[in-house]
Design a protein around this motif. Structure first.
Motif, PDB file in Angstrom:
ATOM      1  N   GLN A  74     -17.740   2.972  -0.969  1.00  0.00           N
ATOM      2  CA  GLN A  74     -17.957   2.215   0.211  1.00  0.00           C
ATOM      3  C   GLN A  74     -19.160   1.934   0.883  1.00  0.00           C
ATOM      4  N   LEU A  78     -20.761  -1.923   1.355  1.00  0.00           N
ATOM      5  CA  LEU A  78     -21.185  -2.476   2.632  1.00  0.00           C
ATOM      6  C   LEU A  78     -22.615  -2.912   2.671  1.00  0.00           C
ATOM      7  N   LYS A  81     -23.120  -5.991   0.895  1.00  0.00           N
ATOM      8  CA  LYS A  81     -22.095  -6.964   1.337  1.00  0.00           C
ATOM      9  C   LYS A  81     -21.313  -7.675   0.412  1.00  0.00           C
ATOM     10  N   GLU A  83     -18.236  -6.214   0.915  1.00  0.00           N
ATOM     11  CA  GLU A  83     -17.324  -6.105   2.020  1.00  0.00           C
ATOM     12  C   GLU A  83     -17.848  -6.516   3.006  1.00  0.00           C
ATOM     13  N   THR A  84     -17.109  -7.164   4.010  1.00  0.00           N
ATOM     14  CA  THR A  84     -17.660  -7.371   5.295  1.00  0.00           C
ATOM     15  C   THR A  84     -17.184  -6.293   6.333  1.00  0.00           C
ATOM     16  N   TRP A  85     -17.965  -6.238   7.493  1.00  0.00           N
ATOM     17  CA  TRP A  85     -17.525  -5.039   8.478  1.00  0.00           C
ATOM     18  C   TRP A  85     -16.055  -5.308   8.716  1.00  0.00           C
ATOM     19  N   GLU A  87     -13.557  -6.415   7.063  1.00  0.00           N
ATOM     20  CA  GLU A  87     -12.761  -6.006   5.818  1.00  0.00           C
ATOM     21  C   GLU A  87     -12.751  -4.420   5.665  1.00  0.00           C
ATOM     22  N   ALA A  88     -14.032  -3.999   6.396  1.00  0.00           N
ATOM     23  CA  ALA A  88     -14.041  -2.547   6.205  1.00  0.00           C
ATOM     24  C   ALA A  88     -13.025  -1.831   7.486  1.00  0.00           C
ATOM     25  N   ARG A  89     -12.903  -2.647   8.678  1.00  0.00           N
ATOM     26  CA  ARG A  89     -11.903  -2.141   9.552  1.00  0.00           C
ATOM     27  C   ARG A  89     -10.593  -2.134   9.102  1.00  0.00           C
ATOM     28  N   SER A 137      -8.555  -2.961   0.342  1.00  0.00           N
ATOM     29  CA  SER A 137     -10.081  -3.625  -0.070  1.00  0.00           C
ATOM     30  C   SER A 137      -9.619  -4.838  -0.925  1.00  0.00           C
TER      31      SER A 137
END
Length: 298
Positions: A74, A78, A81, A83-85, A87-89, A137
């Motif tokens: 994870q 991040l 990049k 994943e975007t923040w 998408e992390a949420r 994800s």
């Protein structure tokens, strides 16, 4: 254009210049799908790899190693990049709902985790929540990587209401009548007209949403078999060398709608009520290498 899109464009043009158009498009579709499920695939490789090499007398438990690997993945996603923040949420929300289900299901005796762990909560190793996070994800990344649009989309009240009913039924069917047949029917009734528009290169295609959910549930069923065959978790009454029941595929099919609703809590842009709103985007455009190729039919 992002760096990833530029690489995709160059790779797609290279393949279309050497392969039949349909074959090149299919290869690009598979590659993008593989890139979208990178987190889940990495976690599966970790499950298989640790099963092959781990020794019971090692200072670190295998489940704890999987937990640390998942956290590391994870952080890497991040930091680079991938994943975007936003998408992390989404992933965090699905991690929480998945862990809650794990706590209940293990308590109810549906499945169990036979190995020891320090990072665990009421008998549930904490890496297990990341398996649900991997689904979140994938859904968040595949939506972005394929620039997906969903149209025509049912009213949001029905969309989120169905997800809540599905999630509740995973708990309530232990005490009340199981309504999953009605839930299966509802997914078809609510989303039968909804098309997932997705982009490969400069070309647009579509697939009915329930069909996409069915195919996705099959691959999740395959992944679940990896978990049981490696002894990472065990279903009640299941032989360790026995395949997971196809009924679990139905469970994943329904759970995908929960994941989908979770994604759309954070990311609303792909939702389209009216397919006409896609008008200018639904028409495929051709790159230089596509000039002599026929226009795809939708």
């Amino acid at each position: 254009m992002t760096k990833t899109q530029d690489i995709e464009r160059r790779l797609g043009d290279w393949m279309r210049g050497r392969l039949p158009f349909a074959v090149a498009e299919f290869v690009m579709f598979v590659l993008k799908q593989g890139w979208a499920c990178l987190f889940g695939a990495s976690l599966l490789f970790a499950i298989i790899g640790t099963r092959m090499i781990w020794q019971t007398d090692w200072a670190l438990n295998r489940y704890d190693a999987l937990f640390l690997i998942a956290i590391g993945l994870q952080v890497v996603f991040l930091a680079f990049k991938l994943e975007t923040w936003a998408e992390a949420r989404v992933i965090l929300l699905f991690h929480i709902t998945g862990t809650a289900m794990e706590l209940f299901k293990t308590y109810a005796g549906s499945w169990a985790y036979p190995e020891d762990a320090i990072f665990r909560l009421y008998g549930v190793p904490l890496f297990s929540g990341f398996m649900y996070a991997a689904v979140g994800s994938y859904m968040a990344r595949v939506t972005r990587l394929f620039d997906m649009k969903f149209a025509p989309f049912p009213p949001l009240m029905l969309h989120f209401g169905l997800a809540v009913l599905i999630y509740v039924n995973f708990f309530s069917h232990h005490f009340l009548p199981d309504i999953r047949i009605a839930l299966f029917a509802a997914t078809v009734v609510f989303y039968a007209r909804t098309r997932i528009w997705f982009q490969i290169g400069l070309n647009w295609y579509w697939m009915p949403l329930p069909v996409a959910a069915f195919f996705s549930s099959f691959f999740l069923w395959l992944a679940e078999n990896i978990g049981t065959l490696t002894g990472t978790w065990i279903y009640s009454g299941q032989n360790p060398l026995e395949l997971v029941s196809f009924a679990k595929m139905g469970s994943w099919y329904l759970l995908l709608y929960v994941a989908f609703a979770t994604v759309t809590l954070v990311v609303r842009d792909p939702i389209r009520r009216n397919p006409v709103a896609l008008g200018h985007r639904a028409q495929p455009q051709k790159s230089r290498s596509d000039q002599e190729q026929p226009t795809p039919q939708y």
